[in-house]
Design a protein around this motif. Structure first.
Motif, mmCIF file in Angstrom:
data_model
loop_
_atom_site.group_PDB
_atom_site.id
_atom_site.type_symbol
_atom_site.label_atom_id
_atom_site.label_comp_id
_atom_site.label_asym_id
_atom_site.label_seq_id
_atom_site.Cartn_x
_atom_site.Cartn_y
_atom_site.Cartn_z
ATOM 1 N N VAL A 1 -1.411 21.637 3.859
ATOM 2 C CA VAL A 1 -0.493 20.569 4.258
ATOM 3 C C VAL A 1 0.625 20.522 3.218
ATOM 4 C CG1 VAL A 1 -0.271 18.096 4.691
ATOM 5 C CG2 VAL A 1 -2.384 19.276 5.313
ATOM 6 N N THR A 2 1.882 20.551 3.673
ATOM 7 C CA THR A 2 3.008 20.527 2.741
ATOM 8 C C THR A 2 3.875 19.291 2.985
ATOM 9 O OG1 THR A 2 4.331 21.884 4.250
ATOM 10 C CG2 THR A 2 3.100 23.046 2.548
ATOM 11 N N ALA A 3 4.553 18.855 1.934
ATOM 12 C CA ALA A 3 5.435 17.685 2.039
ATOM 13 C C ALA A 3 6.568 17.993 3.004
ATOM 14 C CB ALA A 3 5.989 17.320 0.666
ATOM 15 N N TYR B 1 0.837 -1.205 0.000
ATOM 16 C CA TYR B 1 0.000 0.000 0.000
ATOM 17 C C TYR B 1 0.866 1.247 0.000
ATOM 18 C CZ TYR B 1 -4.052 -2.912 0.943
ATOM 19 O OH TYR B 1 -5.047 -3.840 0.845
ATOM 20 N N GLU B 2 0.241 2.367 -0.357
ATOM 21 C CA GLU B 2 0.905 3.671 -0.348
ATOM 22 C C GLU B 2 -0.114 4.719 0.074
ATOM 23 O OE1 GLU B 2 0.566 5.116 -4.944
ATOM 24 O OE2 GLU B 2 1.854 3.372 -4.591
ATOM 25 N N VAL B 3 0.371 5.905 0.445
ATOM 26 C CA VAL B 3 -0.526 6.987 0.830
ATOM 27 C C VAL B 3 -1.280 7.449 -0.408
ATOM 28 C CG1 VAL B 3 -0.669 9.335 1.766
ATOM 29 C CG2 VAL B 3 0.964 7.698 2.725
ATOM 30 N N ASP B 4 -2.580 7.606 -0.261
ATOM 31 C CA ASP B 4 -3.443 8.046 -1.357
ATOM 32 C C ASP B 4 -3.531 9.567 -1.335
ATOM 33 O OD1 ASP B 4 -5.248 8.263 -3.407
ATOM 34 O OD2 ASP B 4 -6.895 7.255 -2.369
ATOM 35 N N GLY B 5 -2.682 10.208 -2.129
ATOM 36 C CA GLY B 5 -2.678 11.674 -2.196
ATOM 37 C C GLY B 5 -1.947 12.292 -1.016
ATOM 38 N N THR B 6 -2.484 13.409 -0.526
ATOM 39 C CA THR B 6 -1.911 14.151 0.596
ATOM 40 C C THR B 6 -2.851 14.027 1.788
ATOM 41 O OG1 THR B 6 -0.894 15.729 -0.929
ATOM 42 C CG2 THR B 6 -1.164 16.460 1.330
ATOM 43 N N PRO B 7 -2.305 13.895 3.002
ATOM 44 C CA PRO B 7 -3.194 13.885 4.164
ATOM 45 C C PRO B 7 -4.067 15.141 4.190
ATOM 46 C CG PRO B 7 -0.982 13.246 4.808
ATOM 47 C CD PRO B 7 -0.909 13.714 3.381
ATOM 48 N N VAL B 8 -5.256 15.010 4.785
ATOM 49 C CA VAL B 8 -6.208 16.127 4.869
ATOM 50 C C VAL B 8 -6.318 16.563 6.324
ATOM 51 C CG1 VAL B 8 -8.611 16.816 4.535
ATOM 52 C CG2 VAL B 8 -7.492 15.334 2.852
ATOM 53 N N VAL B 9 -6.203 17.870 6.544
ATOM 54 C CA VAL B 9 -6.393 18.436 7.883
ATOM 55 C C VAL B 9 -7.580 19.376 7.804
ATOM 56 C CG1 VAL B 9 -5.386 19.806 9.745
ATOM 57 C CG2 VAL B 9 -3.929 18.268 8.395
ATOM 58 N N SER B 10 -8.635 19.059 8.551
ATOM 59 C CA SER B 10 -9.841 19.889 8.514
ATOM 60 C C SER B 10 -10.121 20.466 9.889
ATOM 61 C CB SER B 10 -11.036 19.069 8.013
ATOM 62 O OG SER B 10 -11.187 17.904 8.782
ATOM 63 N N VAL B 11 -10.667 21.670 9.886
ATOM 64 C CA VAL B 11 -11.018 22.360 11.125
ATOM 65 C C VAL B 11 -12.258 21.707 11.715
ATOM 66 C CG1 VAL B 11 -11.848 24.549 12.071
ATOM 67 C CG2 VAL B 11 -9.987 24.528 10.401
ATOM 68 N N THR B 12 -12.217 21.428 13.006
ATOM 69 C CA THR B 12 -13.365 20.856 13.716
ATOM 70 C C THR B 12 -13.629 21.731 14.931
ATOM 71 O OG1 THR B 12 -11.824 19.348 14.793
ATOM 72 C CG2 THR B 12 -13.074 18.469 12.946
ATOM 73 N N THR B 13 -14.234 22.866 14.677
ATOM 74 C CA THR B 13 -14.432 23.882 15.709
ATOM 75 C C THR B 13 -15.261 23.381 16.873
ATOM 76 O OG1 THR B 13 -14.313 25.598 14.024
ATOM 77 C CG2 THR B 13 -15.316 26.212 16.118
ATOM 78 N N ASP B 14 -14.785 23.644 18.077
ATOM 79 C CA ASP B 14 -15.574 23.462 19.301
ATOM 80 C C ASP B 14 -16.317 24.784 19.487
ATOM 81 O OD1 ASP B 14 -16.517 23.523 21.896
ATOM 82 O OD2 ASP B 14 -14.769 22.539 22.756
ATOM 83 N N TRP B 15 -17.556 24.851 19.001
ATOM 84 C CA TRP B 15 -18.270 26.132 18.971
ATOM 85 C C TRP B 15 -18.558 26.681 20.354
ATOM 86 C CZ3 TRP B 15 -17.852 29.066 15.053
ATOM 87 C CH2 TRP B 15 -17.645 28.502 13.792
ATOM 88 N N THR C 1 6.364 11.994 5.110
ATOM 89 C CA THR C 1 6.019 12.998 6.122
ATOM 90 C C THR C 1 5.422 14.244 5.483
ATOM 91 O OG1 THR C 1 8.191 14.088 6.124
ATOM 92 C CG2 THR C 1 7.894 12.227 7.639
ATOM 93 N N TRP C 2 4.558 14.906 6.243
ATOM 94 C CA TRP C 2 3.930 16.159 5.846
ATOM 95 C C TRP C 2 3.852 17.046 7.077
ATOM 96 C CZ3 TRP C 2 2.635 11.373 4.274
ATOM 97 C CH2 TRP C 2 2.573 11.141 2.909
#
Length: 194
Positions: free
Chosen positions: A109-111, A74-88, A117-118
């Motif tokens: 997210v940068t290499a 297996y390999e990483v599929d694309g770039t990892p995703v970092v999404s905001v999950t606000t504690d409102w 690693t990213w």
């Protein structure tokens, strides 16, 4: 006259104390940490670190490193995703004291400097990190041989790529007057494959 002087001194102390409280509050807010949640994944694993230590929280502005380790094949599929999950609830409480509500919609997210690693910069908000893995495709090169031809097939179809665990059938067609002797299969490093 003494009473007036005491009131002025009390007023000065009150202003100095208020200034001290404002400075103390500002520095406490500046050190606030935010949560980092790792999404579930399959066919590999990943870590999230800050300053080389596994992290579930980070201060805003910290550099966060994602290190992915795919399972075999297996390999990483694309770039990892970092999404905001606000504690409102916390965001609204902060807005009352700081006059701001987070506005980040996506985190860049940068290499990283090492393979697999990213990095990203921690925002003023909670985040969720996701890393997906996919099967790797490996090239199959079939050599030209004297006295006939050989083939690599998956099922009935000739193939030039395969994934880890795929069953590949080798075929041969000798020219008239020739006969098949043996196959030699090697990996990219030149090691024999059974």
């Amino acid at each position: 006259m003494i009473m007036k002087q005491n009131i002025i001194n009390l007023f000065r102390c009150t202003i100095a104390l208020a200034a001290l409280l404002i400075v103390g509050t500002a520095s406490a807010l500046g050190a606030e940490t935010y949560s980092i949640t790792k999404a579930d994944t399959q066919n590999g694993s990943y870590s999230v670190t800050v300053n080389g230590e596994e992290a579930e929280t980070a201060e805003a502005g910290a550099t966060v490193t994602i290190t992915a380790t795919p399972d075999t094949g297996y390999e990483v599929d694309g770039t990892p995703v970092v999404s905001v999950t606000t504690d409102w609830g916390r965001a609204n409480a902060r807005a009352m004291t700081r006059g701001e509500i987070p506005t980040e919609t996506g985190i860049e997210v940068t290499a990283g400097t090492a393979a697999g690693t990213w990095t990203f910069t921690m925002p003023n908000d909670d985040v969720t990190v996701s890393v997906d893995f996919k099967k790797s495709n490996y090239a199959i090169s079939v050599s030209t041989v004297d006295g006939g031809s050989i083939s690599a097939k998956k099922g009935d179809a000739a193939v030039t790529t395969a994934q880890y665990g795929d069953s590949i059938t080798l075929g041969n067609t000798p020219n008239t007057g020739w006969q098949f002797v043996s196959y030699s299969v090697k990996d990219a490093a030149g090691n024999a494959v059974t």
